[in-house]
Write a protein that holds these residues in place. Sequence first.
Motif, short mmCIF file in Angstrom:
data_model
loop_
_atom_site.label_atom_id
_atom_site.label_comp_id
_atom_site.label_asym_id
_atom_site.label_seq_id
_atom_site.Cartn_x
_atom_site.Cartn_y
_atom_site.Cartn_z
N ALA A 8 -3.16 15.97 -11.92
CA ALA A 8 -3.92 17.15 -11.48
C ALA A 8 -4.88 16.84 -10.33
N ASP A 9 -4.95 15.60 -9.89
CA ASP A 9 -5.92 15.18 -8.89
C ASP A 9 -5.32 15.25 -7.48
N ASP A 10 -5.93 16.02 -6.60
CA ASP A 10 -5.46 16.15 -5.22
C ASP A 10 -5.62 14.87 -4.41
N SER A 11 -6.48 13.98 -4.85
CA SER A 11 -6.70 12.71 -4.14
C SER A 11 -5.58 11.70 -4.39
N GLY A 133 -1.50 5.70 -5.61
CA GLY A 133 -1.63 5.81 -4.15
C GLY A 133 -2.50 7.01 -3.83
N LEU A 134 -3.45 6.80 -2.95
CA LEU A 134 -4.37 7.88 -2.60
C LEU A 134 -3.84 8.69 -1.44
N THR A 143 -15.46 4.62 -2.85
CA THR A 143 -16.29 5.56 -3.62
C THR A 143 -15.45 6.24 -4.70
N TYR A 144 -14.22 6.60 -4.36
CA TYR A 144 -13.33 7.23 -5.33
C TYR A 144 -13.07 6.28 -6.50
N ALA A 145 -12.82 5.01 -6.20
CA ALA A 145 -12.57 4.02 -7.24
C ALA A 145 -13.80 3.86 -8.14
N GLU A 146 -14.98 3.84 -7.56
CA GLU A 146 -16.21 3.73 -8.35
C GLU A 146 -16.39 4.94 -9.26
#
Length: 182
Positions: A8-11, A133-134, A143-146
């Motif tokens: 569900a994540d657009d990233s 994969g982003l 920042t996303y990983a954190e």
Amino acid sequence: DMVRQLQADDSINGYLNLRIESAKLLNVDKEPCSVQLMIIPDGSEVEDYIRMENLDGTSAHLGDDGILITQNATRILGLKTGGTVFLQNMELEQYEVAVSGIVRNYLGNNVYMTQKLYEASFGEYVPNGVLAGLSDACIDQSTYAEALRDNDSVLSIVSTAALREEFGFDLINAIVLLLIVM
């Protein structure tokens, strides 16, 4: 839980649900080397998430006939393609497996094997990790990983962008340039 969240994540551009565990490699002299074992599910392609190259720079492909080992681990244990090595899991179960290839990796000792080979050696395969994969929608990978680290479904996370920053490739490149100039 995590897989549903990633879907569900657009990233997230794509993901691979796999098994990751700590293991040991032991050569014929029983010298050990700690590794991270990545078991790739049947029918999946790891190349979208991990670039695996043979030492000559050509693409390495994982098959059911043996494992791929990163070059540092093979150097430590004196292993060669076509040889065999003992692979020991956290329950101290140990099996002899063929070394089907040596791959480049500058950050750690990894072993890659297929689900079919894992099940033939250790038994039941249960995924416990995700390679993701982003997408272009994700502007700051670190920042996303954190932010993912705060998720209750996440035990640990490794960001390749953060690893690159920490490793300091710019410093290494500067040193190499200095040595070339000298």
